[in-house]
Design a protein around this motif. Structure first.
Motif, PDB file in Angstrom:
ATOM      1  N   UNK A 216      44.161  39.832  32.355  1.00  0.00           N
ATOM      2  CA  UNK A 216      43.985  41.266  32.194  1.00  0.00           C
ATOM      3  C   UNK A 216      45.329  41.985  32.115  1.00  0.00           C
ATOM      4  N   UNK A 217      45.444  42.890  31.163  1.00  0.00           N
ATOM      5  CA  UNK A 217      46.652  43.682  31.003  1.00  0.00           C
ATOM      6  C   UNK A 217      47.779  42.971  30.266  1.00  0.00           C
ATOM      7  N   UNK A 218      47.558  41.748  29.838  1.00  0.00           N
ATOM      8  CA  UNK A 218      48.632  40.993  29.180  1.00  0.00           C
ATOM      9  C   UNK A 218      48.598  41.106  27.658  1.00  0.00           C
ATOM     10  N   UNK A 219      47.495  41.567  27.093  1.00  0.00           N
ATOM     11  CA  UNK A 219      47.377  41.678  25.639  1.00  0.00           C
ATOM     12  C   UNK A 219      48.165  42.886  25.155  1.00  0.00           C
ATOM     13  N   UNK A 220      49.008  42.636  24.141  1.00  0.00           N
ATOM     14  CA  UNK A 220      49.797  43.726  23.561  1.00  0.00           C
ATOM     15  C   UNK A 220      49.702  43.662  22.051  1.00  0.00           C
TER      16      UNK A 220
ATOM     17  N   UNK B 196      50.502  44.690  13.164  1.00  0.00           N
ATOM     18  CA  UNK B 196      49.347  43.840  12.828  1.00  0.00           C
ATOM     19  C   UNK B 196      49.364  42.509  13.586  1.00  0.00           C
ATOM     20  N   UNK B 197      50.153  42.442  14.666  1.00  0.00           N
ATOM     21  CA  UNK B 197      50.228  41.240  15.497  1.00  0.00           C
ATOM     22  C   UNK B 197      49.712  41.551  16.888  1.00  0.00           C
ATOM     23  N   UNK B 198      48.945  40.618  17.430  1.00  0.00           N
ATOM     24  CA  UNK B 198      48.442  40.748  18.796  1.00  0.00           C
ATOM     25  C   UNK B 198      48.947  39.536  19.581  1.00  0.00           C
ATOM     26  N   UNK B 199      49.543  39.777  20.748  1.00  0.00           N
ATOM     27  CA  UNK B 199      50.001  38.705  21.630  1.00  0.00           C
ATOM     28  C   UNK B 199      49.119  38.715  22.866  1.00  0.00           C
ATOM     29  N   UNK B 200      48.524  37.549  23.153  1.00  0.00           N
ATOM     30  CA  UNK B 200      47.625  37.411  24.292  1.00  0.00           C
ATOM     31  C   UNK B 200      48.145  36.331  25.232  1.00  0.00           C
ATOM     32  N   UNK B 201      47.856  36.465  26.507  1.00  0.00           N
ATOM     33  CA  UNK B 201      48.196  35.446  27.498  1.00  0.00           C
ATOM     34  C   UNK B 201      46.905  34.964  28.131  1.00  0.00           C
TER      35      UNK B 201
ATOM     36  N   UNK C  22      48.893  26.287  34.432  1.00  0.00           N
ATOM     37  CA  UNK C  22      48.875  26.171  32.970  1.00  0.00           C
ATOM     38  C   UNK C  22      48.505  27.517  32.348  1.00  0.00           C
ATOM     39  N   UNK C  23      49.038  27.749  31.166  1.00  0.00           N
ATOM     40  CA  UNK C  23      48.819  29.013  30.473  1.00  0.00           C
ATOM     41  C   UNK C  23      48.914  28.769  28.973  1.00  0.00           C
ATOM     42  N   UNK C  24      48.539  29.790  28.205  1.00  0.00           N
ATOM     43  CA  UNK C  24      48.678  29.743  26.754  1.00  0.00           C
ATOM     44  C   UNK C  24      49.091  31.121  26.260  1.00  0.00           C
ATOM     45  N   UNK C  25      50.184  31.167  25.512  1.00  0.00           N
ATOM     46  CA  UNK C  25      50.627  32.395  24.851  1.00  0.00           C
ATOM     47  C   UNK C  25      50.152  32.293  23.405  1.00  0.00           C
ATOM     48  N   UNK C  26      49.394  33.284  22.967  1.00  0.00           N
ATOM     49  CA  UNK C  26      48.824  33.254  21.616  1.00  0.00           C
ATOM     50  C   UNK C  26      49.352  34.419  20.789  1.00  0.00           C
ATOM     51  N   UNK C  27      49.828  34.091  19.592  1.00  0.00           N
ATOM     52  CA  UNK C  27      50.298  35.082  18.613  1.00  0.00           C
ATOM     53  C   UNK C  27      49.239  35.105  17.518  1.00  0.00           C
ATOM     54  N   UNK C  28      48.524  36.216  17.399  1.00  0.00           N
ATOM     55  CA  UNK C  28      47.445  36.329  16.421  1.00  0.00           C
ATOM     56  C   UNK C  28      47.811  37.373  15.370  1.00  0.00           C
ATOM     57  N   UNK C  29      47.714  37.001  14.099  1.00  0.00           N
ATOM     58  CA  UNK C  29      47.993  37.910  12.996  1.00  0.00           C
ATOM     59  C   UNK C  29      46.692  38.488  12.464  1.00  0.00           C
ATOM     60  N   UNK C  30      46.569  39.802  12.526  1.00  0.00           N
ATOM     61  CA  UNK C  30      45.381  40.454  11.984  1.00  0.00           C
ATOM     62  C   UNK C  30      45.390  40.434  10.457  1.00  0.00           C
TER      63      UNK C  30
ATOM     64  N   UNK D  33      49.863  29.201  18.991  1.00  0.00           N
ATOM     65  CA  UNK D  33      49.813  29.217  20.452  1.00  0.00           C
ATOM     66  C   UNK D  33      50.816  28.256  21.052  1.00  0.00           C
ATOM     67  N   UNK D  34      51.387  28.677  22.169  1.00  0.00           N
ATOM     68  CA  UNK D  34      52.236  27.826  23.001  1.00  0.00           C
ATOM     69  C   UNK D  34      51.476  27.605  24.300  1.00  0.00           C
ATOM     70  N   UNK D  35      51.147  26.351  24.583  1.00  0.00           N
ATOM     71  CA  UNK D  35      50.349  26.027  25.759  1.00  0.00           C
ATOM     72  C   UNK D  35      51.107  25.086  26.671  1.00  0.00           C
ATOM     73  N   UNK D  36      51.141  25.432  27.953  1.00  0.00           N
ATOM     74  CA  UNK D  36      51.631  24.465  28.936  1.00  0.00           C
ATOM     75  C   UNK D  36      50.403  23.711  29.418  1.00  0.00           C
ATOM     76  N   UNK D  37      50.322  22.446  29.010  1.00  0.00           N
ATOM     77  CA  UNK D  37      49.181  21.601  29.347  1.00  0.00           C
ATOM     78  C   UNK D  37      49.275  21.152  30.796  1.00  0.00           C
ATOM     79  N   UNK D  38      50.477  20.749  31.191  1.00  0.00           N
ATOM     80  CA  UNK D  38      50.794  20.390  32.570  1.00  0.00           C
ATOM     81  C   UNK D  38      52.295  20.516  32.724  1.00  0.00           C
TER      82      UNK D  38
END
Length: 180
Positions: free
Chosen positions: A5-9, A13-18, A25-33, A40-45
């Motif tokens: 929550x609160x991490x989406x910016x 035309x780009x949206x970055x989500x966490x 573990x986390x995933x940073x996602x760069x989405x192009x509208x 996505x950059x994901x830390x698997x472990x």
């Protein structure tokens, strides 16, 4: 997996989500509208990272992924392969800085301010048709779709002929790759 929550910016035309994938573990996602694609950059472990490129479903291209053992290599690969089509330079820089901030925060690193983001020569061509020329640059040797940039190489989906539906992925030095 849930969006934190609160991490989406939004950056034009780009949206970055966490996304949270558990305690460490986390995933940073760069989405192009514009294109419907995401990277996505994901830390698997701990010490294991995955960068995944998902194409818009209408393109019918297989997703591209790369695994990394080193976090800095994963972050650089991620930032070099995000979709920047029809985005203003200042918005791209702000979005990349936001991704770096998320990354350093979740990796427990000191904040990195005023990062310089060199734009790889072919970053805006990812997902577009390209032509590959011989090393001396005078003869076309192949053509295909640019999938991702890997260091000083470009991974291209090449077909044997225009009517051929089987596709082969090959890497070429980026100086051999040109927009069609």
């Amino acid at each position: 997996m849930s969006v934190i929550e609160g991490s989406t910016r939004e950056f034009g035309n780009t949206r970055v989500l966490l996304h949270s994938l558990g305690s460490s573990c986390y995933r940073i996602e760069w989405y192009s509208k514009m294109t419907g694609a995401s990277t996505s950059l994901t830390r698997i472990k701990l010490g294991k990272y995955l960068v995944l490129r998902k194409w818009a479903s209408a393109l019918n291209i297989q997703d591209v992924s790369s695994e990394f053992d080193r976090r800095n290599s994963a972050l650089i690969h991620f930032l070099n392969n995000v979709d920047i089509v029809k985005s203003k330079d200042e918005m791209i820089l702000m979005a990349k800085q936001h991704c770096v901030n998320l990354f350093t925060n979740y990796e427990g690193l000191k904040p990195i301010n005023k990062v310089t983001f060199p734009k790889p020569r072919l970053q805006g061509a990812i997902g577009k048709k390209v032509v590959i020329k011989s090393k001396v640059g005078d003869k076309e040797i192949a053509e295909g779709l640019l999938l991702q940039l890997v260091g000083n190489q470009a991974e291209v989906q090449v077909s044997a002929s225009e009517n051929d539906i089987s596709h082969v992925r090959k890497k070429f030095y980026s100086k051999q790759v040109y927009l069609r």
